[in-house]
Scaffold this motif. Sequence first.
Motif, PDB file in Angstrom:
ATOM      1  N   GLU A   1      67.183  79.757  -1.131  1.00  0.00           N
ATOM      2  CA  GLU A   1      67.485  78.223  -1.825  1.00  0.00           C
ATOM      3  C   GLU A   1      68.480  77.633  -0.848  1.00  0.00           C
ATOM      4  OE1 GLU A   1      69.718  79.619  -5.272  1.00  0.00           O
ATOM      5  OE2 GLU A   1      68.077  80.248  -6.119  1.00  0.00           O
ATOM      6  N   PHE A   2      69.075  78.023  -0.122  1.00  0.00           N
ATOM      7  CA  PHE A   2      70.155  77.650   1.022  1.00  0.00           C
ATOM      8  C   PHE A   2      68.967  76.772   2.150  1.00  0.00           C
ATOM      9  CE2 PHE A   2      72.295  76.980   5.130  1.00  0.00           C
ATOM     10  CZ  PHE A   2      73.441  76.567   4.772  1.00  0.00           C
ATOM     11  N   VAL A   3      68.046  77.391   2.420  1.00  0.00           N
ATOM     12  CA  VAL A   3      66.975  76.906   3.483  1.00  0.00           C
ATOM     13  C   VAL A   3      66.320  75.612   2.864  1.00  0.00           C
ATOM     14  CG1 VAL A   3      64.878  77.518   4.899  1.00  0.00           C
ATOM     15  CG2 VAL A   3      66.715  79.030   4.930  1.00  0.00           C
ATOM     16  N   ILE A   4      65.860  75.864   1.644  1.00  0.00           N
ATOM     17  CA  ILE A   4      65.161  74.860   0.930  1.00  0.00           C
ATOM     18  C   ILE A   4      65.870  73.495   1.110  1.00  0.00           C
ATOM     19  CG2 ILE A   4      64.148  74.032  -1.134  1.00  0.00           C
ATOM     20  CD1 ILE A   4      63.078  76.997  -1.199  1.00  0.00           C
ATOM     21  N   ARG A   5      67.140  73.998   0.488  1.00  0.00           N
ATOM     22  CA  ARG A   5      68.224  72.636   0.277  1.00  0.00           C
ATOM     23  C   ARG A   5      68.442  71.936   1.741  1.00  0.00           C
ATOM     24  NH1 ARG A   5      72.672  74.941  -3.120  1.00  0.00           N
ATOM     25  NH2 ARG A   5      71.968  76.804  -1.881  1.00  0.00           N
ATOM     26  N   ALA A   6      68.579  72.727   2.586  1.00  0.00           N
ATOM     27  CA  ALA A   6      68.731  72.280   4.146  1.00  0.00           C
ATOM     28  C   ALA A   6      67.566  71.599   4.687  1.00  0.00           C
ATOM     29  CB  ALA A   6      69.414  73.436   5.077  1.00  0.00           C
ATOM     30  N   LEU A   7      66.625  72.044   4.219  1.00  0.00           N
ATOM     31  CA  LEU A   7      65.392  71.371   4.941  1.00  0.00           C
ATOM     32  C   LEU A   7      65.034  69.959   3.895  1.00  0.00           C
ATOM     33  CD1 LEU A   7      62.945  74.525   5.470  1.00  0.00           C
ATOM     34  CD2 LEU A   7      64.183  72.995   7.349  1.00  0.00           C
ATOM     35  N   GLU A   8      65.337  70.089   2.836  1.00  0.00           N
ATOM     36  CA  GLU A   8      65.171  68.918   1.961  1.00  0.00           C
ATOM     37  C   GLU A   8      66.056  67.401   2.591  1.00  0.00           C
ATOM     38  OE1 GLU A   8      65.864  69.988  -1.924  1.00  0.00           O
ATOM     39  OE2 GLU A   8      63.855  70.582  -2.030  1.00  0.00           O
ATOM     40  N   ASP A   9      67.415  67.811   3.120  1.00  0.00           N
ATOM     41  CA  ASP A   9      68.106  66.743   3.704  1.00  0.00           C
ATOM     42  C   ASP A   9      67.610  66.063   4.980  1.00  0.00           C
ATOM     43  OD1 ASP A   9      69.882  67.395   1.215  1.00  0.00           O
ATOM     44  OD2 ASP A   9      71.007  68.403   2.585  1.00  0.00           O
TER      45      ASP A   9
END
Length: 61
Positions: free
Chosen positions: A53-61
């Motif tokens: 979840e952290f990686v997905i959020r970071a990549l979305e930004d």
Amino acid sequence: MSENELYDFIKELQGSSVELYSFVAENCDKNLTEDEIDDLVSDLESDSLSLREFVIRALED
């Protein structure tokens, strides 16, 4: 990023504490202290779902 690429990237992060720390430090709240980043990295190392979840959020930004 495809699901397979995401999976491979997360496995790579899990395989290297240095890479994981660097990724988290670059993508977390800039107001976190070094100790708070250490705690976050420790939590993410032990919880694959939270890391994903952290990686997905970071990549979305």
